[in-house]
Design an enzyme around this catalytic site. Structure first.
Site, short mmCIF file in Angstrom:
data_model
loop_
_atom_site.label_atom_id
_atom_site.label_comp_id
_atom_site.label_asym_id
_atom_site.label_seq_id
_atom_site.Cartn_x
_atom_site.Cartn_y
_atom_site.Cartn_z
N ASP A 178 0.81 -1.21 0.00
CA ASP A 178 0.00 0.00 0.00
C ASP A 178 0.85 1.27 0.00
OD1 ASP A 178 -1.94 -1.89 0.34
OD2 ASP A 178 -2.86 -0.95 2.10
N ASP A 179 0.22 2.34 -0.39
CA ASP A 179 0.69 3.73 -0.21
C ASP A 179 1.74 4.19 -1.23
OD1 ASP A 179 -0.96 3.45 1.92
OD2 ASP A 179 0.51 3.94 3.47
N HIS B 173 -6.07 3.09 -4.01
CA HIS B 173 -5.96 3.31 -2.56
C HIS B 173 -6.24 4.79 -2.25
CE1 HIS B 173 -4.90 2.11 1.48
NE2 HIS B 173 -3.75 2.77 1.53
N HIS C 202 -5.12 9.48 0.46
CA HIS C 202 -5.14 8.69 1.69
C HIS C 202 -5.96 9.26 2.84
CE1 HIS C 202 -3.33 5.76 4.55
NE2 HIS C 202 -3.11 5.07 3.45
N HIS D 101 3.73 -2.14 3.11
CA HIS D 101 3.73 -0.80 2.54
C HIS D 101 5.02 -0.58 1.74
CE1 HIS D 101 0.83 -0.63 5.82
NE2 HIS D 101 0.24 0.32 5.11
ZN ZN Z 1 -2.60 3.09 3.23
#
Ligand code: ZN
Length: 473
Positions: free
Chosen positions: A296-297, A347, A351, A438
């Site tokens: 993620d991210d 995603h 955020h 991540h």
């Molecule tokens: Zn995230």
């Protein structure tokens, strides 16, 4: 496929374009200065009559085709400057005949205009055009006819232009079949197909390809897939000369056995022929153990690159839930991830906690990220993960792809320790696990190799989340 390798003459194309604009302007003019429909109508028909004045000497004849419900019309004109020979079908269905007749009329007008414009541009030349329309008819599953028109058009004798037009119709009902119906009315089927077509064309055309035109012509829009025919249990996709590649490459086609396409076709188009492989690979289920690694991210130029390298080393597939605002500056990286066979998820744009946003704000988070990813790879993300795992019914109802959480949290964002990644995975490992990491922390990239080595030793295959989801349906 095609041996027509002459160079296409480009100048008349420009004249046709200019002429179309001019014609349109005239029509708009008529429209503006005319009150009432009837006058408008008569102006148009007068104009149309004027356009095809050279078409008065046409000769028509009909012959039988190999199909008893189709006659072949041969239409010829011996006009001294604009001769032509056309072959087209006459079916028992009015709607089909009407579509085809409109197409024939339009094609002839294009031809006449092209010759006139070329003649005007070359008054010193003795201009004689040539237009041939060839016809091919094929039957599929005793239910569908495919009509393939091949246009060969010449205005200056030395060069010609080849283009295609196709129709598929049901030979019991006369209903014309769209690609949307062929692919079972599912955009995801078109997405699978378009990816395949693009790969084939890239492979076949080599350095002749016009990359930008190929990208736009093969993008998964229904309008891009209108020239298709089913011939001898194969689906054929046609491209015109000069459309996606240098004209020296002829008229590119993609030919795919229907059995290979069976999983994405509507029932009535499926073939009984069996293919060991299909366009959607069937993974053996129940045999090996599998996990989905998710990151993620990102994307992050350094960390994600390193992760990508490690994944490729182990031939592991993963899913990257990207933050939209990071995509535009990393399009090459996003492309590389996608081209390595990994899955790309949405995603959000920056955020936020979606449950605290209005529905309009949630949609904007989703759409802007979808668009950024589409711009980078020509595909929309196939899965979604909410930041912080924060979701509720209102939010998930707005999302039209699977919303994916996780079953193992490595807490990599918290410990930031490469040596802690493996124990977190090892102590919680189970079949079909979805593992959260991540790709913005260097420690995660550094610890990944030992995780993959362990998973490999334990006989786990690393797959995308969609593959895990599909196996759990
Ligand atoms: Zn995230």
């Amino acid at each position: 496929m095609n041996n027509d390798r002459q160079k296409k003459h480009r100048s008349w194309v420009d004249y046709v374009l200019v002429s179309s604009i001019f014609t349109l302007t005239v029509l708009i003019g008529i429209f503006i200065f005319t009150n009432g429909d009837s006058k408008f109508q008569s102006s148009i028909s007068a104009k149309t009559k004027g356009e095809i004045v050279n078409d008065t000497q046409k000769l028509l004849s009909e012959t039988k085709s190999e199909f008893e419900d189709i006659q072949i019309v041969t239409e010829t004109s011996e006009d001294p400057t604009m001769p032509y020979t056309l072959y087209y079908p006459k079916t028992k269905f009015e709607q089909v005949n009407k579509e085809i007749s409109q197409y024939i009329t339009k094609s002839k007008e294009n031809y006449f205009n092209a010759v006139r414009l070329y003649k005007n541009a070359h008054p010193d030349k003795d201009v004689v055009g040539k237009y041939q329309l060839f016809l091919d008819i094929h039957e599929h599953n005793n239910s569908y006819y495919s009509i393939v028109f091949k246009n060969k058009l010449t205005v200056d004798q030395a060069n010609y232009d080849i283009s295609y037009q196709t129709y598929i119709f049901n030979n019991h009902s006369g209903e014309l079949v769209s690609t949307y119906q062929l692919f079972n009315q599912k955009t995801e089927n078109l997405e699978v197909f378009s990816k395949y077509v693009k790969n084939q064309l890239t492979k076949n055309l080599g350095k002749n390809v016009y990359t930008d035109k190929l990208d736009s012509s093969t993008a998964p829009y229904w309008k891009n897939y209108k020239r298709l025919a089913i011939i001898n249990d194969r689906l054929v996709v046609y491209y015109n000369s000069g459309e996606i590649a240098d004209p020296s490459a002829g008229t590119p086609t993609v030919i795919v056995p229907m059995s290979y396409l069976n999983p994405i076709l509507a029932d009535s188009f499926r073939t009984s022929a069996i293919s060991t492989e299909t366009i959607i690979p069937v993974k053996p289920t129940g045999t090996g153990k599998r996990v989905a690694l998710t990151f993620d991210d990102g994307p992050h130029e350094k960390v994600t690159r390193q992760i990508l390298k490690t994944l490729n080393k182990y031939d592991a597939k993963a899913t990257f839930f990207m933050v939209g605002r990071r995509v535009p500056n990393n399009t090459k990286l996003v492309k590389d991830i996608y081209n390595s066979g990994h899955e790309i998820g949405n995603h959000t744009w920056n955020h936020p906690k979606l449950t605290s946003l209005t529905s309009k704000q949630v949609m904007s988070q989703l759409d802007s990220t979808d668009d950024a990813i589409y711009k980078a790879i020509g595909q929309y993300p196939t899965v979604f993960r909410p930041p912080y795992g924060a979701k509720n019914k209102r939010v998930t109802d707005l999302i039209d792809v699977p919303v994916v959480m996780w079953t193992i949290d490595t807490l990599d964002w918290k410990h930031r320790n490469a040596n802690k990644l493996l124990p977190m995975v090892k102590n919680n490992l189970h079949n079909n696990a979805i593992i959260l990491m991540h790709d913005i922390h260097q420690s995660t990239a550094d610890g990944l190799d030992s995780v993959l080595a362990y998973l490999q030793k334990e006989g786990y295959e690393c797959v995308t989340v969609s593959e895990i989801l599909a196996s759990q349906k």
